[in-house]
Design an enzyme around this catalytic site. Structure first.
Site, PDB file in Angstrom:
ATOM      1  N   ALA A  94       3.510   5.081   0.607  1.00  0.00           N
ATOM      2  CA  ALA A  94       4.722   4.274   0.353  1.00  0.00           C
ATOM      3  C   ALA A  94       5.707   4.490   1.487  1.00  0.00           C
ATOM      4  N   GLY A  95       5.207   4.358   2.733  1.00  0.00           N
ATOM      5  CA  GLY A  95       6.092   4.463   3.891  1.00  0.00           C
ATOM      6  C   GLY A  95       6.534   3.066   4.300  1.00  0.00           C
ATOM      7  N   ILE A 102       5.151   0.756   6.377  1.00  0.00           N
ATOM      8  CA  ILE A 102       4.149  -0.308   6.308  1.00  0.00           C
ATOM      9  C   ILE A 102       3.810  -0.620   4.851  1.00  0.00           C
ATOM     10  N   GLU A 132       1.433   7.134  -3.523  1.00  0.00           N
ATOM     11  CA  GLU A 132       2.118   7.951  -2.511  1.00  0.00           C
ATOM     12  C   GLU A 132       1.951   9.433  -2.842  1.00  0.00           C
ATOM     13  N   GLY A 155       0.466   6.610   8.066  1.00  0.00           N
ATOM     14  CA  GLY A 155       0.933   7.092   9.361  1.00  0.00           C
ATOM     15  C   GLY A 155      -0.018   6.691  10.474  1.00  0.00           C
ATOM     16  N   ARG A 156       0.326   7.092  11.690  1.00  0.00           N
ATOM     17  CA  ARG A 156      -0.434   6.652  12.871  1.00  0.00           C
ATOM     18  C   ARG A 156      -0.721   7.835  13.794  1.00  0.00           C
ATOM     19  N   ALA A 209       9.464   0.612  18.091  1.00  0.00           N
ATOM     20  CA  ALA A 209       9.379  -0.159  19.328  1.00  0.00           C
ATOM     21  C   ALA A 209      10.603   0.062  20.214  1.00  0.00           C
ATOM     22  N   HIS A 235      35.976 -13.312   8.393  1.00  0.00           N
ATOM     23  CA  HIS A 235      35.889 -13.569   6.964  1.00  0.00           C
ATOM     24  C   HIS A 235      35.422 -15.001   6.730  1.00  0.00           C
TER      25      HIS A 235
HETATM   26  P1  FAD Z   1       1.807   0.170  21.541  1.00  0.00           P
HETATM   27  O1  FAD Z   1       2.642  -0.953  21.069  1.00  0.00           O
HETATM   28  O2  FAD Z   1       0.782   0.720  20.605  1.00  0.00           O
HETATM   29  O3  FAD Z   1       1.107  -0.346  22.875  1.00  0.00           O
HETATM   30  C1  FAD Z   1       0.174   0.414  23.557  1.00  0.00           C
HETATM   31  C2  FAD Z   1      -0.715  -0.534  24.355  1.00  0.00           C
HETATM   32  O4  FAD Z   1      -1.522   0.234  25.227  1.00  0.00           O
HETATM   33  C3  FAD Z   1      -1.688  -1.351  23.505  1.00  0.00           C
HETATM   34  O5  FAD Z   1      -1.685  -2.689  23.940  1.00  0.00           O
HETATM   35  C4  FAD Z   1      -3.037  -0.710  23.764  1.00  0.00           C
HETATM   36  O6  FAD Z   1      -4.114  -1.621  23.645  1.00  0.00           O
HETATM   37  C5  FAD Z   1      -2.852  -0.270  25.193  1.00  0.00           C
HETATM   38  N1  FAD Z   1      -3.738   0.815  25.615  1.00  0.00           N
HETATM   39  C6  FAD Z   1      -4.042   1.971  24.970  1.00  0.00           C
HETATM   40  N2  FAD Z   1      -4.831   2.747  25.741  1.00  0.00           N
HETATM   41  C7  FAD Z   1      -5.026   2.063  26.901  1.00  0.00           C
HETATM   42  C8  FAD Z   1      -5.739   2.337  28.094  1.00  0.00           C
HETATM   43  N3  FAD Z   1      -6.383   3.497  28.267  1.00  0.00           N
HETATM   44  N4  FAD Z   1      -5.725   1.385  29.062  1.00  0.00           N
HETATM   45  C9  FAD Z   1      -5.073   0.203  28.912  1.00  0.00           C
HETATM   46  N5  FAD Z   1      -4.383  -0.088  27.803  1.00  0.00           N
HETATM   47  C10 FAD Z   1      -4.358   0.823  26.818  1.00  0.00           C
HETATM   48  N6  FAD Z   1       8.591  -0.679  15.122  1.00  0.00           N
HETATM   49  C11 FAD Z   1       9.844  -1.166  15.106  1.00  0.00           C
HETATM   50  O7  FAD Z   1      10.694  -0.675  15.854  1.00  0.00           O
HETATM   51  N7  FAD Z   1      10.203  -2.206  14.289  1.00  0.00           N
HETATM   52  C12 FAD Z   1       9.316  -2.781  13.448  1.00  0.00           C
HETATM   53  O8  FAD Z   1       9.658  -3.723  12.727  1.00  0.00           O
HETATM   54  C13 FAD Z   1       7.991  -2.296  13.430  1.00  0.00           C
HETATM   55  N8  FAD Z   1       7.075  -2.845  12.622  1.00  0.00           N
HETATM   56  C14 FAD Z   1       5.798  -2.369  12.644  1.00  0.00           C
HETATM   57  C15 FAD Z   1       4.871  -2.924  11.759  1.00  0.00           C
HETATM   58  C16 FAD Z   1       3.576  -2.465  11.740  1.00  0.00           C
HETATM   59  C17 FAD Z   1       2.582  -3.086  10.801  1.00  0.00           C
HETATM   60  C18 FAD Z   1       3.185  -1.435  12.643  1.00  0.00           C
HETATM   61  C19 FAD Z   1       1.770  -0.940  12.670  1.00  0.00           C
HETATM   62  C20 FAD Z   1       4.090  -0.859  13.506  1.00  0.00           C
HETATM   63  C21 FAD Z   1       5.415  -1.323  13.506  1.00  0.00           C
HETATM   64  N9  FAD Z   1       6.379  -0.760  14.343  1.00  0.00           N
HETATM   65  C22 FAD Z   1       7.661  -1.222  14.304  1.00  0.00           C
HETATM   66  C23 FAD Z   1       6.050   0.332  15.276  1.00  0.00           C
HETATM   67  C24 FAD Z   1       5.846  -0.234  16.687  1.00  0.00           C
HETATM   68  O9  FAD Z   1       4.831  -1.214  16.659  1.00  0.00           O
HETATM   69  C25 FAD Z   1       5.474   0.879  17.649  1.00  0.00           C
HETATM   70  O10 FAD Z   1       6.424   1.917  17.572  1.00  0.00           O
HETATM   71  C26 FAD Z   1       5.433   0.355  19.077  1.00  0.00           C
HETATM   72  O11 FAD Z   1       4.484  -0.666  19.199  1.00  0.00           O
HETATM   73  C27 FAD Z   1       5.105   1.474  20.061  1.00  0.00           C
HETATM   74  O12 FAD Z   1       5.082   0.940  21.352  1.00  0.00           O
HETATM   75  P2  FAD Z   1       4.175   1.602  22.500  1.00  0.00           P
HETATM   76  O13 FAD Z   1       4.422   0.782  23.712  1.00  0.00           O
HETATM   77  O14 FAD Z   1       4.406   3.042  22.553  1.00  0.00           O
HETATM   78  O15 FAD Z   1       2.667   1.418  22.018  1.00  0.00           O
HETATM   79  P1  NAI Z   2       4.916   6.256   7.373  1.00  0.00           P
HETATM   80  O1  NAI Z   2       4.960   7.581   8.017  1.00  0.00           O
HETATM   81  O2  NAI Z   2       6.113   5.400   7.352  1.00  0.00           O
HETATM   82  O3  NAI Z   2       4.470   6.418   5.863  1.00  0.00           O
HETATM   83  C1  NAI Z   2       3.266   7.020   5.497  1.00  0.00           C
HETATM   84  C2  NAI Z   2       3.362   7.410   4.038  1.00  0.00           C
HETATM   85  O4  NAI Z   2       2.069   7.790   3.599  1.00  0.00           O
HETATM   86  C3  NAI Z   2       4.281   8.601   3.802  1.00  0.00           C
HETATM   87  O5  NAI Z   2       5.156   8.323   2.745  1.00  0.00           O
HETATM   88  C4  NAI Z   2       3.316   9.732   3.483  1.00  0.00           C
HETATM   89  O6  NAI Z   2       3.853  10.684   2.612  1.00  0.00           O
HETATM   90  C5  NAI Z   2       2.172   8.969   2.837  1.00  0.00           C
HETATM   91  N1  NAI Z   2       0.897   9.640   2.891  1.00  0.00           N
HETATM   92  C6  NAI Z   2       0.373  10.345   3.937  1.00  0.00           C
HETATM   93  N2  NAI Z   2      -0.857  10.812   3.605  1.00  0.00           N
HETATM   94  C7  NAI Z   2      -1.118  10.371   2.344  1.00  0.00           C
HETATM   95  C8  NAI Z   2      -2.223  10.516   1.465  1.00  0.00           C
HETATM   96  N3  NAI Z   2      -3.323  11.199   1.812  1.00  0.00           N
HETATM   97  N4  NAI Z   2      -2.141   9.952   0.234  1.00  0.00           N
HETATM   98  C9  NAI Z   2      -1.040   9.244  -0.136  1.00  0.00           C
HETATM   99  N5  NAI Z   2       0.038   9.091   0.651  1.00  0.00           N
HETATM  100  C10 NAI Z   2      -0.002   9.635   1.888  1.00  0.00           C
HETATM  101  O7  NAI Z   2       3.657   5.525   8.047  1.00  0.00           O
HETATM  102  P2  NAI Z   2       3.192   4.010   8.014  1.00  0.00           P
HETATM  103  O8  NAI Z   2       3.786   3.278   6.876  1.00  0.00           O
HETATM  104  O9  NAI Z   2       1.714   4.082   8.158  1.00  0.00           O
HETATM  105  O10 NAI Z   2       3.810   3.431   9.329  1.00  0.00           O
HETATM  106  C11 NAI Z   2       3.547   4.072  10.579  1.00  0.00           C
HETATM  107  C12 NAI Z   2       4.747   4.002  11.457  1.00  0.00           C
HETATM  108  O11 NAI Z   2       4.894   2.691  11.973  1.00  0.00           O
HETATM  109  C13 NAI Z   2       6.063   4.287  10.745  1.00  0.00           C
HETATM  110  O12 NAI Z   2       6.324   5.652  10.647  1.00  0.00           O
HETATM  111  C14 NAI Z   2       7.041   3.615  11.645  1.00  0.00           C
HETATM  112  O13 NAI Z   2       7.372   4.490  12.667  1.00  0.00           O
HETATM  113  C15 NAI Z   2       6.267   2.438  12.185  1.00  0.00           C
HETATM  114  N6  NAI Z   2       6.662   1.236  11.470  1.00  0.00           N
HETATM  115  C16 NAI Z   2       7.963   0.817  11.606  1.00  0.00           C
HETATM  116  C17 NAI Z   2       8.413  -0.289  10.942  1.00  0.00           C
HETATM  117  C18 NAI Z   2       9.832  -0.674  11.067  1.00  0.00           C
HETATM  118  O14 NAI Z   2      10.513  -0.144  11.942  1.00  0.00           O
HETATM  119  N7  NAI Z   2      10.333  -1.587  10.254  1.00  0.00           N
HETATM  120  C19 NAI Z   2       7.516  -1.095  10.105  1.00  0.00           C
HETATM  121  C20 NAI Z   2       6.189  -0.543   9.996  1.00  0.00           C
HETATM  122  C21 NAI Z   2       5.800   0.570  10.682  1.00  0.00           C
END
Ligand code: FAD
Ligand code: NAI
Length: 475
Positions: free
Chosen positions: A191-192, A194, A213, A281-282, A330, A454
C-alpha cells in the site's frame, strides 16, 4: 575511430536526459545512451518516468477520474449523463500517445541542445583517471570515450521471492498500466505510492480492489493526520486495505492468482484475484554496467555508492537518480542531474533534500514537503501547527471537492516553516508555494501576509498559515 565526449550519460530517464541537456547547455560535448525500446523497437527515451511511471500513470489517473466524475460527480452539478460507458482501448491508446509525445519531446530536446543520442545498452570497458571507455550494444555496436561519465540507469520493480512478474497475472507497474480488460478482482501487494495510485485507477474503472500491506501503519512516512484522513477517504471509496499482513505462498492458475497470507490477527487467509499487482518498492539498475570490472562501488543495498555531491568511487564518474540513495522521485533525479552537470562545468550545483516535495496523485491528492509532526516529536523540536479544512474554502465548495485540509508546522520560537502537509484538491499544485517558502526559509507569518487570489484553493494555504498563530479568518 572512437568518438570522444566531455560527458557521457548512461540512462535517458529524468536524471540522465536532464543531466545531458544541462551539460550541453554549459558547452560540454555530450552524449546520452539509453536502451528503452518502444513497441516497434525504436528509441523511447524518458526512462521509467516517461514509459511506465509518472506520465502514463498520471494519464490513466486523469482519464479514470473523469470516468468516475461522469458516473458519480457530475449529477451534483446538474449534469445528467445517461449510459456512461468505458472505452478502455481508447483510454489506453490516449495514454500511449501521451507517452510518445514525451519520448519525441526528449529526442527533439537532444537535437536542439546538440546532445548525441545512442540507442542501446552502455557498459564500462575501461575507467581511468584521464578518461573512460564505454561500449554501446544496440542497433549498432560501438565504443565511445569520455572525460566524465554520469550513471543514471534508474530502477526496476522489486519482485517477491519466488514470484516472477509474468505481466499477465502477476503484474509490475508495467502490466498495471496496460491491462486490456478491467479485472473483477484486483489484488495489490504493497500500500505504497504505486499501490494507491494504481488501486485508485482500476477501482474507478470498476475493479474490486484489495490491497495487502505488510506494515501495521498506513502510509507511515506521511504526516499521521493526513494518513488518517487518506485511509478514511480511500476506504469510503471502496479500496479494501488490509494492514499488518504477512504474505505466504502465491500460486498462479490459468486465469487467477491465489495469495495465501496471514492477517494482522495471525489468522491464515486466502484471497483469489483475477490480476495481482506487486508494488513493494524498486531496486537499482546496475546489472550490465560492468561495475565490478572497473571497480565502481555499490553500497550494501546495491545502489551505486555516492557522496553528497553524487561522486562515485571512480574519478570523474558520477551517479544520479533512482540508482543512488535518496527518494525515488523524478524531480529528485532531475535536480541531481543538473547539479552534477554544473559541478562538471566547474560550477556549484546544489540539491536541497529538505525541500523535495512528495505527491501521491490519488483522489484526494496528498502532497507534502519538510518534516511530519511525528518526526518533529521524535526529534524533540518545539513546534506550532495550524490547519485549515477545504470545507471552509469557497473555491473548493464551487468545485464540489471539499475533502481534506492544509496543515502547517512551524518552529515554536522562530516561526520558520518546518513542514507543510496537504490532502485535498490540487494538493500537487498547492505544495509548490510551500516549497518556495521553505527554500527561502520563510515563516508561516510570511505566507499569512501574502495576498492570495480569491476564490482560490491557495487561500487554504494562507489560512492554514494564519491558523499557526490562531487567527484563521474563515474557520
Ligand atoms: P529511470 O527513469 O528508471 O531511467 C533510467 C533509464 O536508463 C531507463 O530508460 C533505462 O532503460 C536506462 N538504462 C538502464 N541501464 C542502462 C544501460 N546500461 N545502458 C543504457 N540505458 C540504460 N516519480 C515522481 O516524481 N512522480 C511521479 O508521479 C511518479 N510516478 C511513478 C509511477 C510509477 C508507476 C513508477 C514505477 C514510478 C513513478 N515515479 C514517480 C518514480 C520515477 O519514475 C523515478 O523516480 C524516475 O524515473 C527516476 O529517474 P532515473 O532517471 O533515475 O531513472
Ligand atoms: P513504496 O515504497 O512506495 O511502497 C511499497 C509498500 O510495499 C510499502 O508500504 C511496504 O511496506 C510494502 N511492502 C514491502 N514488502 C512487502 C511485502 N512483502 N508484503 C506486503 N507489503 C510489502 O513502493 P512502490 O509503491 O513500489 O513505489 C516505488 C517508488 O516509486 C516509490 O517509493 C516512489 O518513490 C516512486 N513512485 C512515486 C510516485 C509519485 O511520486 N507520485 C508514484 C509511484 C511511484
Amino acid at each position: 575511430m572512437s568518438k570522444n565526449f566531455d560527458v557521457v550519460v548512461i540512462g535517458g530517464g529524468p536524471g540522465g536526459y536532464v543531466a545531458a541537456i544541462r551539460a550541453a547547455q554549459l558547452g560540454l560535448s555530450t552524449a546520452c545512451i539509453d536502451e528503452w525500446k518502444n513497441a516497434k523497437g525504436g528509441p523511447a527515451p524518458g526512462g521509467t518516468c516517461t514509459n511506465v511511471g509518472c506520465i502514463p500513470s498520471k494519464a490513466l489517473l486523469q482519464s479514470s477520474e473523469y470516468f468516475d466524475h461522469a458516473n458519480h460527480a457530475f449529477v451534483e452539478h446538474g449534469i445528467d449523463i445517461k449510459d456512461v460507458s468505458l472505452n478502455l482501448k481508447k483510454m489506453l491508446g490516449r495514454k500511449d500517445t501521451v507517452v510518445k509525445q514525451n519520448n519525441d519531446g526528449i529526442l527533439y530536446l537532444f537535437k536542439k541542445n546538440k546532445v548525441t543520442f545512442f540507442h542501446g545498452r552502455g557498459s564500462f570497458v575501461k575507467s581511468e583517471t584521464d578518461g573512460h571507455e564505454i561500449k554501446i550494444v544496440g542497433t549498432v555496436e560501438e565504443s565511445i570515450t569520455a572525460k566524465h561519465v554520469i550513471v543514471a540507469t534508474g530502477s526496476s520493480p522489486r519482485a517477491l521471492p519466488n514470484v516472477d512478474f509474468d505481466e499477465k497475472l502477476v503484474l509490475s507497474n508495467t502490466g498495471a498500466l496496460a491491462m486490456t480488460d478491467v479485472p473483477k478482482r484486483l489484488g495489490l501487494i504493497g500500500a505504497g505510492v504505486i499501490g494507491l495510485e494504481m488501486g485508485s485507477v482500476w477501482r474507478r474503472l470498476g475493479s474490486d480492489v484489495t490491497i495487502l500491506e505488510a506494515l501495521p501503519a498506513f502510509l507511515g512516512a506521511v504526516d499521521e493526520a493526513v494518513a488518517k484522513e487518506a485511509h478514511k477517504q480511500f476506504t469510503k471509496q471502496g479500496l479494501v486495505i488490509n494492514l499488518g499482513v504477512k504474505i505466504g505462498a502465491i500460486t498462479s492458475g490459468k486465469s487467477e492468482v491465489t495469495v495465501n497470507y496471514t492477517d494482522d490477527k495471525g489468522t491464515a487467509q486466502k484471497a483469489i484475484f483475477d490480476k495481482l499487482i506487486v508494488s513493494i518498492g524498486r531496486v537499482p539498475n546496475t546489472v550490465g554496467l560492468n561495475a565490478d570490472g572497473v571497480g565502481l562501488q555499490l553500497d550494501e543495498r546495491g545502489f551505486v555508492a555516492v557522496d553528497a555531491d553524487c561522486k562515485t568511487s571512480l574519478p570523474n564518474v558520477w551517479a544520479v537518480g533512482d540508482v543512488v540513495r535518496g527518494p525515488m522521485l523524478a524531480h529528485k533525479a532531475e535536480e541531481e542531474g543538473v547539479a552534477v552537470a554544473e559541478r562538471i562545468a566547474g560550477q556549484h550545483g546544489h540539491v536541497n533534500f529538505n525541500t523535495i516535495p512528495w505527491v501521491i496523485y490519488t483522489s484526494p491528492e496528498i502532497a507534502w514537503v519538510g518534516k511530519t509532526e511525528q518526526q518533529l516529536k521524535s526529534e524533540n523540536v518545539a513546534y506550532k501547527s495550524g490547519s485549515f479544512p477545504f470545507m471552509a474554502n469557497g473555491r473548493a465548495r464551487a468545485l464540489g471537492d471539499t475533502t481534506g485540509f492544509v496543515k502547517f508546522l512551524a518552529d515554536a520560537k522562530t516561526d520558520e516553516i518546518l513542514g507543510v502537509h496537504i490532502i485535498g484538491p490540487m494538493a500537487s499544485e498547492l505544495i509548490a508555494e510551500a516549497v518556495v517558502a521553505m527554500e527561502f526559509r520563510a515563516s508561516s507569518e510570511d505566507i499569512a501576509r501574502i495576498c492570495h487570489a480569491h476564490p482560490s484553493l491557495s487561500e487554504s494555504v494562507k489560512e492554514a498559515a494564519l491558523a499557526v498563530d490562531g487567527r484563521s479568518l474563515n474557520f
